[in-house]
Structures are given as C-alpha cells and as structure tokens.
Design a protein around this motif. Structure first.
Motif, PDB file in Angstrom:
ATOM      1  N   GLY A 275      64.610  66.277  57.790  1.00 30.47           N
ATOM      2  CA  GLY A 275      65.120  67.087  58.891  1.00 30.47           C
ATOM      3  C   GLY A 275      65.057  66.453  60.267  1.00 30.47           C
ATOM      4  N   TRP A 276      64.841  65.154  60.356  1.00 37.96           N
ATOM      5  CA  TRP A 276      64.805  64.481  61.658  1.00 37.96           C
ATOM      6  C   TRP A 276      65.131  63.000  61.523  1.00 37.96           C
ATOM      7  N   VAL A 277      65.510  62.418  62.651  1.00 33.41           N
ATOM      8  CA  VAL A 277      65.743  60.980  62.755  1.00 33.41           C
ATOM      9  C   VAL A 277      65.215  60.550  64.123  1.00 33.41           C
ATOM     10  N   ALA A 278      64.667  59.350  64.207  1.00 31.71           N
ATOM     11  CA  ALA A 278      64.174  58.826  65.486  1.00 31.71           C
ATOM     12  C   ALA A 278      65.075  57.693  65.944  1.00 31.71           C
ATOM     13  N   ILE A 279      65.532  57.799  67.179  1.00 30.76           N
ATOM     14  CA  ILE A 279      66.375  56.776  67.797  1.00 30.76           C
ATOM     15  C   ILE A 279      65.538  56.105  68.877  1.00 30.76           C
ATOM     16  N   ASN A 280      65.289  54.801  68.702  1.00 31.87           N
ATOM     17  CA  ASN A 280      64.422  54.052  69.619  1.00 31.87           C
ATOM     18  C   ASN A 280      63.121  54.826  69.881  1.00 31.87           C
ATOM     19  N   GLY A 281      62.575  55.408  68.812  1.00 33.74           N
ATOM     20  CA  GLY A 281      61.303  56.105  68.894  1.00 33.74           C
ATOM     21  C   GLY A 281      61.383  57.566  69.313  1.00 33.74           C
ATOM     22  N   GLU A 282      62.544  58.049  69.736  1.00 37.43           N
ATOM     23  CA  GLU A 282      62.690  59.438  70.162  1.00 37.43           C
ATOM     24  C   GLU A 282      63.233  60.285  69.010  1.00 37.43           C
ATOM     25  N   ARG A 283      62.514  61.330  68.685  1.00 36.45           N
ATOM     26  CA  ARG A 283      62.851  62.173  67.538  1.00 36.45           C
ATOM     27  C   ARG A 283      63.982  63.159  67.854  1.00 36.45           C
ATOM     28  N   HIS A 284      64.940  63.285  66.912  1.00 38.68           N
ATOM     29  CA  HIS A 284      66.062  64.224  67.024  1.00 38.68           C
ATOM     30  C   HIS A 284      66.116  65.047  65.744  1.00 38.68           C
ATOM     31  N   GLU A 285      66.306  66.350  65.882  1.00 36.78           N
ATOM     32  CA  GLU A 285      66.317  67.234  64.718  1.00 36.78           C
ATOM     33  C   GLU A 285      67.662  67.897  64.471  1.00 36.78           C
ATOM     34  N   ASN A 286      68.673  67.558  65.266  1.00 38.03           N
ATOM     35  CA  ASN A 286      70.011  68.121  65.101  1.00 38.03           C
ATOM     36  C   ASN A 286      71.005  67.004  64.844  1.00 38.03           C
ATOM     37  N   SER A 287      72.137  67.367  64.277  1.00 38.80           N
ATOM     38  CA  SER A 287      73.180  66.386  63.990  1.00 38.80           C
ATOM     39  C   SER A 287      73.572  65.670  65.274  1.00 38.80           C
TER      40      SER A 287
END
Length: 126
Positions: free
Chosen positions: A19-31
């Motif tokens: 339910g999440w992905v991290a972009i350059n260490g910042e977590r995102h939980e939405n598409s």
C-alpha cells in the motif's frame, strides 16, 4: 523491499511495501505519476476499475516533451487496461508497457538510469 539507485541525484523509487511506495525516501500511499524529468504528481485513479481514457491522456503532458514510453503499474497483480483507454498514447506512437506495480517500480529505475524519457503511472494499494 528496498531498491538502490545507480544515480542518486535523479528521481528514483527507493522502497516499496504493501500500500505504499517511497520516492527518494519519501513515502506515498496514493496512486501517482513519476517522470524521468523528476516530477512526482498525484494520479486520481484509486483503483484499476476506475481507469478511463482521460487518465492515460493526461500522461502525454506530464513532461515538457512527450515520453517515449509509459510504464503502467496496474496494482498488486498484472491487469491489462482496455486498448481503447490508451488510444491517444498509441496514436502518438508512445509505447505502453503494463506490469504489476512492483515490476513497474523496478523498470522505472532502470530506464531513468539509462536516460530514457519515461513516465510511470502507478496504482498503489489496489
């Protein structure tokens, strides 16, 4: 699962979980939509079943120049969107690759490291 970027100065997906992905260490939980030009934008598609042609049409303008390739992460499992939804991309000769979101994350990192003009549209948590 942790990822390690070859080019730490560029946008990269650094981790992925349920339910999440991290972009350059910042977590995102939405598409979201990521571009090789370094932009991270929300993608207003919460579920695969909610996809419309306009979701894919908006990807063309996600970067200053149209992408050469769109990577579509369809969620936890591989699901193919109807070709009619991607008509605008196909007509403009923009390649579209569909894969589950985890594979799309890995592929995005590789293509960005190669200097490719790519947009990745990821459905998170579906």
């Amino acid at each position: 699962m942790k990822f390690h970027a070859d080019k730490p100065d560029s946008l990269s997906i650094t981790a992925l979980g349920e339910g999440w992905v991290a972009i350059n260490g910042e977590r995102h939980e939405n598409s979201l939509v990521l571009t090789s030009a370094g932009q991270v934008q929300p993608w207003d598609c919460a579920a695969f079943e909610a996809l419309t042609a306009s979701h894919f049409e908006r990807l063309i303008g996600a970067m200053p120049e149209p992408p050469e390739l769109v990577i579509f992460g369809s969620g936890k499992r591989l699901r193919f969107a109807q070709p009619a939804l991607m008509r605008t991309l196909i007509e403009r000769r923009i390649g579209v690759e569909t894969m589950d979101t985890a594979a799309a994350c890995r592929t995005f990192n590789i293509l960005v490291a190669e200097g490719r003009r790519v947009v990745s549209a990821l459905i998170i948590g579906d």
